[in-house]
Scaffold this active site. Structure first.
Site, mmCIF file in Angstrom:
data_model
loop_
_atom_site.group_PDB
_atom_site.id
_atom_site.type_symbol
_atom_site.label_atom_id
_atom_site.label_comp_id
_atom_site.label_asym_id
_atom_site.label_seq_id
_atom_site.Cartn_x
_atom_site.Cartn_y
_atom_site.Cartn_z
ATOM 1 N NE ARG A 1 3.821 31.819 19.022
ATOM 2 C CZ ARG A 1 4.660 32.825 19.247
ATOM 3 N NH1 ARG A 1 5.182 33.014 20.451
ATOM 4 N NH2 ARG A 1 4.958 33.676 18.285
ATOM 5 C CE1 TYR B 1 0.415 7.264 21.708
ATOM 6 C CE2 TYR B 1 -0.553 5.092 21.427
ATOM 7 C CZ TYR B 1 -0.284 6.352 20.936
ATOM 8 O OH TYR B 1 -0.705 6.699 19.689
ATOM 9 C CG ASP C 1 -1.050 9.187 29.234
ATOM 10 O OD1 ASP C 1 -0.522 8.965 28.117
ATOM 11 O OD2 ASP C 1 -2.264 9.412 29.372
ATOM 12 C CE LYS D 1 -6.473 8.518 22.119
ATOM 13 N NZ LYS D 1 -6.334 8.040 20.740
HETATM 14 C C1 LIG Z 1 -2.798 6.618 26.938
HETATM 15 C C2 LIG Z 1 -2.525 7.490 25.743
HETATM 16 N N1 LIG Z 1 -1.809 8.605 25.877
HETATM 17 C C3 LIG Z 1 -1.529 9.400 24.816
HETATM 18 C C4 LIG Z 1 -1.992 9.084 23.563
HETATM 19 C C5 LIG Z 1 -1.661 9.989 22.406
HETATM 20 O O1 LIG Z 1 -2.744 10.820 22.156
HETATM 21 P P1 LIG Z 1 -2.927 11.450 20.692
HETATM 22 O O2 LIG Z 1 -3.383 10.341 19.816
HETATM 23 O O3 LIG Z 1 -3.946 12.526 20.864
HETATM 24 O O4 LIG Z 1 -1.574 11.986 20.307
HETATM 25 C C6 LIG Z 1 -2.749 7.938 23.373
HETATM 26 C C7 LIG Z 1 -3.235 7.619 21.989
HETATM 27 N N2 LIG Z 1 -3.956 6.446 21.917
HETATM 28 N N3 LIG Z 1 -4.016 5.854 20.738
HETATM 29 C C8 LIG Z 1 -4.137 4.512 20.728
HETATM 30 O O5 LIG Z 1 -4.181 3.853 21.727
HETATM 31 C C9 LIG Z 1 -4.212 3.863 19.382
HETATM 32 N N4 LIG Z 1 -3.249 2.773 19.365
HETATM 33 C C10 LIG Z 1 -2.035 2.990 18.956
HETATM 34 O O6 LIG Z 1 -1.743 4.093 18.565
HETATM 35 C C11 LIG Z 1 -1.011 1.900 18.950
HETATM 36 C C12 LIG Z 1 0.181 2.231 18.339
HETATM 37 C C13 LIG Z 1 1.170 1.300 18.257
HETATM 38 C C14 LIG Z 1 1.006 0.015 18.800
HETATM 39 C C15 LIG Z 1 -0.137 -0.319 19.439
HETATM 40 C C16 LIG Z 1 -1.150 0.619 19.542
HETATM 41 N N5 LIG Z 1 -2.286 0.254 20.295
HETATM 42 O O7 LIG Z 1 -2.885 1.059 20.985
HETATM 43 O O8 LIG Z 1 -2.690 -0.929 20.264
HETATM 44 C C17 LIG Z 1 -3.018 7.108 24.477
HETATM 45 O O9 LIG Z 1 -3.721 5.960 24.347
#
Ligand SMILES: Cc1ncc(COP(=O)(O)O)c(CNNC(=O)CNC(=O)c2ccccc2[N+](=O)[O-])c1O
Length: 387
Positions: free
Chosen positions: A55, A108, A180, A205
């Site tokens: 862990r 987000y 973030d 990402k």
């Molecule tokens: C800035 C930022 N910060 C954290 C996370 C979460 O990361 P994870 O996916 O690894 O948990 C993310 C994840 N990104 N995912 C996305 O942008 C995909 N889009 C969505 O999930 C989403 C959800 C609801 C409504 C609209 C959207 N969108 O981006 O359009 C992020 O963009």
């Protein structure tokens, strides 16, 4: 050392790699010791890179943690199974019942849900603020405010925040500043030089860069590192060495990938700027993006993720635009090698601190590593369907 050289060399200390180029995958729950003295030493140094128990991580994790901390300019990096887990892990490491949190209105959406559902249930109150608020943030700070959370740029509407100003005001009131920082990745901004205390990345990402791993990081300055590390451990946050290996591997091409994403995206964005259907671009490198002046001051590059707003349209016409593309696929993510397109509706219904003109549809693009001319041709055909 230039950032391009740094991303090749960080996290490859021989004590972790044992002499091979990529840190090997050490899969472990149990680590064994020959003597009681060895166990006592490992227990005493379990938080400082000594092999202790699964862990706490192993060499694969230690190498990647060292890499991210060095790239972001922090003291230490905690790992989480996703970006959202990094956000919740960081917030829950510093907030308790009765505390107040300031959260950016362009966050987000799942981050907003975390605040409104889970944190609210724990007795933690959230106030949302305008991403462009600047010095006005001071009026929202209460005696029980503990954390100021930023996301810059906002991952859908792309506002860039004045991070140094907001951080300075937050510190005048004893707040912890969390950012973030996923869009910048660890190489296109210097969060700790802007006053951030904890920088969060959805490594899912650009760090991984191949749309095949979920992973999050939270990097802290010296002041808050022990509390972040120990509270994340107490929550049982740990990650697969296989995923961490793939993130380490992705890191090595982050520089060249980000350059190509940036180059392709600027070509596509400049083409979109000529289209009669487009009201304005929300690409940080464009003056039409709120906070463009902060992008020029605080970032050393952009990438493939940006949005644009149409002059008009409805669900039917936007559907015609985004469906049946040859290269742009519809999917919830970004940062991989592939191009993605999202028609985003309902922003006005989500936000609580700022208004949004929902009569003009927003399209979010992630520009991948395909040839930009093919992507432009794809969008051109999309506009024929749209009209
Ligand atoms: C800035 C930022 N910060 C954290 C996370 C979460 O990361 P994870 O996916 O690894 O948990 C993310 C994840 N990104 N995912 C996305 O942008 C995909 N889009 C969505 O999930 C989403 C959800 C609801 C409504 C609209 C959207 N969108 O981006 O359009 C992020 O963009």
């Amino acid at each position: 050392m230039k950032k391009e050289t740094k991303i090749i060399s960080v996290g490859r200390d021989k004590k972790w790699t044992k002499g091979v180029i990529n840190p090997p995958v050490f899969r472990a729950s149990t680590m064994i010791f020959d003597t009681m003295e060895e166990m006592r030493f490992a227990t005493k140094n379990r938080a400082n890179g000594e092999m202790f128990y699964g862990r706490r991580g192993g060499p694969t994790h230690f190498a990647f943690q060292a890499a991210i901390a060095e790239l972001e300019g922090g003291s230490g990096t905690a790992l989480y199974p996703s970006g959202s887990a990094a956000i919740s892990g960081a917030l829950l490491s510093f907030l308790k019942a009765g505390d107040h949190l300031l959260m950016v209105d362009s966050a987000y959406e799942p981050t907003r849900d975390l605040c409104n559902k889970l944190l609210a249930g724990f007795g933690i109150e959230t106030t949302y603020y305008d991403p462009m608020i600047g010095e006005g943030i001071a009026e929202l700070i209460r005696p029980n405010t503990k954390v100021l959370f930023l996301e810059s740029p906002g991952s859908v509407t792309m506002e860039i925040q004045d991070v140094p100003t907001l951080s300075a005001i937050a510190h005048q009131h004893g707040l912890i500043v969390m950012l973030d920082n996923t869009w910048a990745s660890p190489i296109n901004s210097r969060p700790f030089e802007m006053g951030v205390d904890i920088s969060i990345q959805a490594a899912t990402k650009y760090i991984v860069g191949h749309s095949d791993v979920m992973l999050g990081t939270a990097t802290s300055n010296d002041t808050h590192w022990e509390q972040l590390r120990e509270n994340s451990y107490l929550m049982g946050q740990c990650t697969s060495p296989d995923d961490v290996y793939l993130a380490s591997r992705g890191l090595r091409t982050l520089g060249v990938r980000m350059q190509q994403h940036e180059q392709n995206a600027l070509k596509v964005a400049n083409w979109l700027a000529t289209r009669p259907e487009v009201d304005h671009l929300r690409h940080p490198a464009f003056e039409t993006c709120p906070g463009h002046e902060f992008f020029k001051r605080d970032f050393s590059g952009s990438n493939g993720l940006f949005s644009f707003v149409l002059k008009q349209g409805d669900l039917k016409s936007v559907t015609a635009l985004v469906e049946n593309m040859d290269h742009f696929k519809m999917g919830f993510s970004w940062g991989g090698f592939e191009s993605l397109i999202l028609g985003v509706f309902g922003i006005d219904k989500i936000r609580t601190a700022t208004s949004w003109d929902s009569s003009k549809p927003l399209i979010r693009l992630h520009i991948g590593l395909e040839n930009a001319d093919d992507l432009i041709a794809d969008l051109e055909a999309g506009f024929v369907r749209f009209n």
